[in-house]
Enzyme design. Sequence first.
Site, PDB file in Angstrom:
ATOM      1  N   ASP A 116       0.848  -1.192   0.000  1.00  0.00           N
ATOM      2  CA  ASP A 116       0.000   0.000   0.000  1.00  0.00           C
ATOM      3  C   ASP A 116       0.886   1.245   0.000  1.00  0.00           C
ATOM      4  O   ASP A 116       1.899   1.298   0.707  1.00  0.00           O
ATOM      5  CB  ASP A 116      -0.918  -0.022   1.229  1.00  0.00           C
ATOM      6  CG  ASP A 116      -2.064   0.963   1.108  1.00  0.00           C
ATOM      7  OD1 ASP A 116      -3.217   0.515   0.985  1.00  0.00           O
ATOM      8  OD2 ASP A 116      -1.799   2.185   1.153  1.00  0.00           O
ATOM      9  N   ILE A 117       0.481   2.247  -0.774  1.00  0.00           N
ATOM     10  CA  ILE A 117       1.278   3.469  -0.889  1.00  0.00           C
ATOM     11  C   ILE A 117       1.237   4.290   0.405  1.00  0.00           C
ATOM     12  O   ILE A 117       2.123   5.121   0.641  1.00  0.00           O
ATOM     13  CB  ILE A 117       0.759   4.310  -2.094  1.00  0.00           C
ATOM     14  CG1 ILE A 117       1.819   5.272  -2.589  1.00  0.00           C
ATOM     15  CG2 ILE A 117      -0.536   5.035  -1.749  1.00  0.00           C
ATOM     16  CD1 ILE A 117       1.480   5.907  -3.933  1.00  0.00           C
ATOM     17  N   ASN A 155     -12.771  -3.274   2.431  1.00  0.00           N
ATOM     18  CA  ASN A 155     -13.672  -2.130   2.492  1.00  0.00           C
ATOM     19  C   ASN A 155     -14.602  -2.214   1.283  1.00  0.00           C
ATOM     20  O   ASN A 155     -14.146  -2.408   0.152  1.00  0.00           O
ATOM     21  CB  ASN A 155     -12.881  -0.820   2.452  1.00  0.00           C
ATOM     22  CG  ASN A 155     -12.040  -0.625   3.699  1.00  0.00           C
ATOM     23  OD1 ASN A 155     -12.400  -1.073   4.777  1.00  0.00           O
ATOM     24  ND2 ASN A 155     -10.896   0.039   3.550  1.00  0.00           N
ATOM     25  N   VAL A 209     -10.870   2.837  -3.962  1.00  0.00           N
ATOM     26  CA  VAL A 209     -10.485   2.287  -5.270  1.00  0.00           C
ATOM     27  C   VAL A 209     -11.450   1.140  -5.559  1.00  0.00           C
ATOM     28  O   VAL A 209     -11.528   0.177  -4.774  1.00  0.00           O
ATOM     29  CB  VAL A 209      -9.022   1.781  -5.271  1.00  0.00           C
ATOM     30  CG1 VAL A 209      -8.680   1.183  -6.639  1.00  0.00           C
ATOM     31  CG2 VAL A 209      -8.056   2.921  -4.932  1.00  0.00           C
ATOM     32  N   HIS A 218     -10.002  -5.318  -3.591  1.00  0.00           N
ATOM     33  CA  HIS A 218      -8.685  -5.476  -2.969  1.00  0.00           C
ATOM     34  C   HIS A 218      -8.842  -5.862  -1.512  1.00  0.00           C
ATOM     35  O   HIS A 218      -9.680  -5.346  -0.786  1.00  0.00           O
ATOM     36  CB  HIS A 218      -7.830  -4.209  -3.090  1.00  0.00           C
ATOM     37  CG  HIS A 218      -8.514  -2.959  -2.625  1.00  0.00           C
ATOM     38  ND1 HIS A 218      -9.467  -2.317  -3.364  1.00  0.00           N
ATOM     39  CD2 HIS A 218      -8.367  -2.239  -1.483  1.00  0.00           C
ATOM     40  CE1 HIS A 218      -9.891  -1.245  -2.706  1.00  0.00           C
ATOM     41  NE2 HIS A 218      -9.246  -1.176  -1.563  1.00  0.00           N
TER      42      HIS A 218
HETATM   43  P1  DGP Z   1      -9.522   1.494  -0.002  1.00  0.00           P
HETATM   44  O1  DGP Z   1      -9.575   2.826   0.659  1.00  0.00           O
HETATM   45  O2  DGP Z   1     -10.026   0.365   0.881  1.00  0.00           O
HETATM   46  O3  DGP Z   1     -10.219   1.544  -1.354  1.00  0.00           O
HETATM   47  O4  DGP Z   1      -8.004   1.191  -0.231  1.00  0.00           O
HETATM   48  C1  DGP Z   1      -7.275   1.729  -1.286  1.00  0.00           C
HETATM   49  C2  DGP Z   1      -5.839   1.709  -0.890  1.00  0.00           C
HETATM   50  O5  DGP Z   1      -5.077   1.911  -2.059  1.00  0.00           O
HETATM   51  C3  DGP Z   1      -5.433   2.787   0.099  1.00  0.00           C
HETATM   52  O6  DGP Z   1      -5.020   2.169   1.326  1.00  0.00           O
HETATM   53  C4  DGP Z   1      -4.270   3.500  -0.558  1.00  0.00           C
HETATM   54  C5  DGP Z   1      -3.891   2.597  -1.700  1.00  0.00           C
HETATM   55  N1  DGP Z   1      -3.444   3.286  -2.896  1.00  0.00           N
HETATM   56  C6  DGP Z   1      -4.031   4.334  -3.502  1.00  0.00           C
HETATM   57  N2  DGP Z   1      -3.337   4.697  -4.594  1.00  0.00           N
HETATM   58  C7  DGP Z   1      -2.281   3.824  -4.676  1.00  0.00           C
HETATM   59  C8  DGP Z   1      -1.208   3.678  -5.602  1.00  0.00           C
HETATM   60  O7  DGP Z   1      -1.067   4.401  -6.589  1.00  0.00           O
HETATM   61  N3  DGP Z   1      -0.313   2.684  -5.328  1.00  0.00           N
HETATM   62  C9  DGP Z   1      -0.436   1.853  -4.241  1.00  0.00           C
HETATM   63  N4  DGP Z   1       0.492   0.922  -4.079  1.00  0.00           N
HETATM   64  N5  DGP Z   1      -1.456   1.962  -3.368  1.00  0.00           N
HETATM   65  C10 DGP Z   1      -2.357   2.943  -3.585  1.00  0.00           C
END
Ligand code: DGP
Length: 112
Positions: free
Chosen positions: A30-31, A85, A94, A98
């Site tokens: 996660d970023i 989520n 997103v 996931h």
């Molecule tokens: P959610 O809020 O449950 O939809 O989780 C989405 C997650 O995705 C959040 O914890 C941050 C992560 N995220 C958003 N943009 C990026 C990205 O560009 N790269 C990565 N690795 N994670 C990302």
Amino acid sequence: MEDCLFCKIVAGDIPGEVVHTTERTVAFRDIDPKAPTHVLVVPRDHYANAAELAAADPQATAELVTTAAAVAAAEGYADYRIVFNTGAEAGQSVFHTHLHLLAGRPLTWPPG
Ligand code: DGP
């Protein structure tokens, strides 16, 4: 799917720190990590959420969980949390299925 962030990471069009792959899944960090290990496990195919994936592809759904367990074990954790989520009010931002794998610190309950 066009304009889906996680489809682009799966395809390699956007960089991701990939830690594990299987036939049906890709796991990447996660970023914005919320724990020492915070890995997202996604199906290669696009579905909006876990329930849609489960209805369409039970095998891929199971593989998300077994992949999370494999990543947790590889990082040295027997105890971990997995979260889907589902929907904006539950924190989904997103809309490509996931699984969040969180490990490496005490995790309280209930979550916020
Ligand atoms: P959610 O809020 O449950 O939809 O989780 C989405 C997650 O995705 C959040 O914890 C941050 C992560 N995220 C958003 N943009 C990026 C990205 O560009 N790269 C990565 N690795 N994670 C990302």
